[in-house]
Scaffold this motif. Structure first.
Motif, short mmCIF file in Angstrom:
data_model
loop_
_atom_site.label_atom_id
_atom_site.label_comp_id
_atom_site.label_asym_id
_atom_site.label_seq_id
_atom_site.Cartn_x
_atom_site.Cartn_y
_atom_site.Cartn_z
N LEU A 118 0.81 -1.21 0.00
CA LEU A 118 0.00 0.00 0.00
C LEU A 118 0.85 1.27 0.00
O LEU A 118 0.47 2.28 -0.60
N SER B 5 0.48 4.04 -2.88
CA SER B 5 0.23 5.45 -2.59
C SER B 5 1.24 6.35 -3.29
O SER B 5 0.94 7.47 -3.68
N LYS B 6 2.47 5.87 -3.47
CA LYS B 6 3.47 6.66 -4.19
C LYS B 6 3.12 6.78 -5.66
O LYS B 6 3.36 7.82 -6.27
N SER C 272 0.03 9.26 -5.80
CA SER C 272 0.40 10.66 -5.56
C SER C 272 1.40 11.18 -6.59
O SER C 272 1.88 12.30 -6.47
#
Length: 87
Positions: free
Chosen positions: A28, A32-33, A36
């Motif tokens: 996760l 998320s990287k 974003s």
């Protein structure tokens, strides 16, 4: 033994539902990287909707149909279709 791309801990590959990561947490964190945009794939920039709207607005004057050509709009999608030259 392989290492987790997020935390560099050794990863047991066999029967690991999170591989190549060591855990769901590391999976996760990586996701998320990407979301974003910390991670990016190199290439040409992709135009956004606002870029397209600006381009359409700038081109609307220069792309007006030639008056000697016939265009029809009887398609379901509403786009103009070249029919032929007028007499």
């Amino acid at each position: 033994m392989k290492k987790c791309p997020t935390c560099n801990k050794p990863v047991h590959w066999q029967d690991n539902p999170f591989r190549p990561f060591c855990s769901e947490r590391c999976k996760l964190v990586d996701l998320s990287k990407w979301v974003s945009e910390e991670y990016r794939v190199p290439g040409k920039p992709v135009p956004t909707e606002s870029d397209e709207d600006e381009k359409d607005h700038r081109d609307s004057d220069s792309n007006s149909p030639d008056s000697s050509l016939n265009y029809g709009s009887d398609r379901d999608d509403g786009n103009l279709v070249f029919i032929g030259e007028s007499d």
